[in-house]
Scaffold this active site. Structure first.
Site, mmCIF file in Angstrom:
data_model
loop_
_atom_site.group_PDB
_atom_site.id
_atom_site.type_symbol
_atom_site.label_atom_id
_atom_site.label_comp_id
_atom_site.label_asym_id
_atom_site.label_seq_id
_atom_site.Cartn_x
_atom_site.Cartn_y
_atom_site.Cartn_z
ATOM 1 N N HIS A 111 -0.348 -16.427 -5.010
ATOM 2 C CA HIS A 111 -1.490 -15.980 -5.821
ATOM 3 C C HIS A 111 -1.067 -15.601 -7.242
ATOM 4 O O HIS A 111 -1.823 -14.936 -7.949
ATOM 5 C CB HIS A 111 -2.209 -14.803 -5.145
ATOM 6 N N ILE A 140 4.598 -0.311 8.238
ATOM 7 C CA ILE A 140 5.529 -1.349 7.778
ATOM 8 C C ILE A 140 6.821 -0.718 7.264
ATOM 9 O O ILE A 140 7.920 -1.214 7.531
ATOM 10 C CB ILE A 140 4.840 -2.197 6.689
ATOM 11 N N THR A 159 0.837 -1.212 0.000
ATOM 12 C CA THR A 159 0.000 0.000 0.000
ATOM 13 C C THR A 159 0.873 1.264 0.000
ATOM 14 O O THR A 159 0.498 2.255 -0.626
ATOM 15 C CB THR A 159 -0.975 0.025 1.195
ATOM 16 N N ASN A 172 1.668 -5.578 11.328
ATOM 17 C CA ASN A 172 0.479 -5.215 10.550
ATOM 18 C C ASN A 172 -0.174 -4.000 11.191
ATOM 19 O O ASN A 172 -0.167 -3.857 12.408
ATOM 20 C CB ASN A 172 -0.510 -6.397 10.498
ATOM 21 N N CYS A 221 -4.743 -24.107 -22.835
ATOM 22 C CA CYS A 221 -3.533 -24.905 -23.094
ATOM 23 C C CYS A 221 -2.406 -24.618 -22.099
ATOM 24 O O CYS A 221 -1.382 -25.297 -22.124
ATOM 25 C CB CYS A 221 -3.043 -24.680 -24.532
ATOM 26 N N CYS A 239 -2.930 -18.911 -20.675
ATOM 27 C CA CYS A 239 -4.078 -19.424 -21.420
ATOM 28 C C CYS A 239 -4.839 -20.407 -20.530
ATOM 29 O O CYS A 239 -4.246 -21.331 -19.962
ATOM 30 C CB CYS A 239 -3.634 -20.116 -22.706
HETATM 31 ZN ZN LIG Z 1 -3.842 -21.620 -25.463
#
Ligand SMILES: [Zn+2]
Length: 251
Positions: free
Chosen positions: A123, A240, A28, A222, A134, A131
């Site tokens: 993540h 932080i 942030t 935090n 594929c 894709c």
């Molecule tokens: Zn593809």
């Protein structure tokens, strides 16, 4: 349990294997908003959340068109690493960084100077596209050039399939090997340093009890209370960018 950053700093000074877990809070100060926090983009505009939900994304070309438009404007393209990121680079330079697990998709840790092989992105990353059919991966900037050139929903050039940022969207499974690597690193830590994460999202939050059970000191930095404050050996609320350089020996 202590709230004294100097004590936490000494644990880190004495440790050989520090594992860092970072969440949205570390980015942030680089201008990347926290999507889920009280001031978060999704909290203020629930419609935006649809763009990140895999079911809507796969089913609706209009959602994909809006998602590509929003990717053009992603704050990651102009963000620069901040002092918090630099502090973790210092930890690696001192030979203490065993692993850096991040919930962020902005690659600011790598841009700041952490080794790619040390960063575990649970993540994924917004700097690549994937894709959905594929599995082909390519460059996000090149794909955004196609969007700017007029392709509202650019298709995979190998198979014609749907492209998406190489991130884990809502409704999409995490990559088991990546999660296993993160939990294994936590079990090997002497100090687990959790930074800017509310520690609510499992299985990643499970790194904290995993490390604790293996005998590590748990340090939580935090701005707001987290779901796992009760497991902390040091609980350091506040900025932080101010706290992390002190903890990591960058000042
Ligand atoms: Zn593809």
């Amino acid at each position: 349990m202590t709230a004294d950053p100097e004590r936490a700093r000494r644990w880190i000074d004495d440790a050989r294997r520090v594992v860092v877990l970072t969440g949205a809070g570390i980015s942030t100060d680089s201008g990347i908003p926290d999507f889920r926090g009280p001031q978060g983009v999704w909290t203020k505009n629930p419609k935006a959340e649809k763009l990140s939900d895999i079911r809507y994304y796969m089913a609706d070309p209009e959602v994909r068109r809006l998602a590509w438009q929003s990717r053009l404007e992603h704050p990651a393209w102009t963000a620069r690493p901040n002092r918090g990121h630099a502090a973790i680079v210092e930890l690696e330079r001192r030979g203490k960084l065993h692993a850096l697990v991040t919930q962020n998709i902005d690659e600011l840790h790598q841009i700041a100077g952490n080794s790619r092989d040390r960063v575990i992105e649970v993540h994924g990353t917004v700097r690549q596209v994937q894709c959905m059919h594929c599995g082909w991966r390519g460059s996000m900037p090149e794909t955004l050039d196609r969007v700017r050139a007029g392709e509202a929903d650019p298709a995979c050039r190998s198979c014609g399939g749907i492209l998406k940022s190489a991130t884990i969207s809502f409704g999409q499974a995490l990559v088991p090997e990546v999660i296993e690597r993160a939990l294994r690193a936590a079990a090997e830590a002497e100090v687990l340093l959790a930074v800017g994460s509310t520690l609510q999202v499992y299985p990643v939050a499970g790194m904290v009890p995993e490390a604790k059970a293996a005998g590590a000191r748990v340090v939580i930095v935090n701005a707001e209370p987290t779901a796992l404050d009760a497991l902390a050996d040091a609980l350091l609320p506040g900025s932080i960018s101010d706290i992390l350089p002190r903890l990591c020996g960058a000042v």
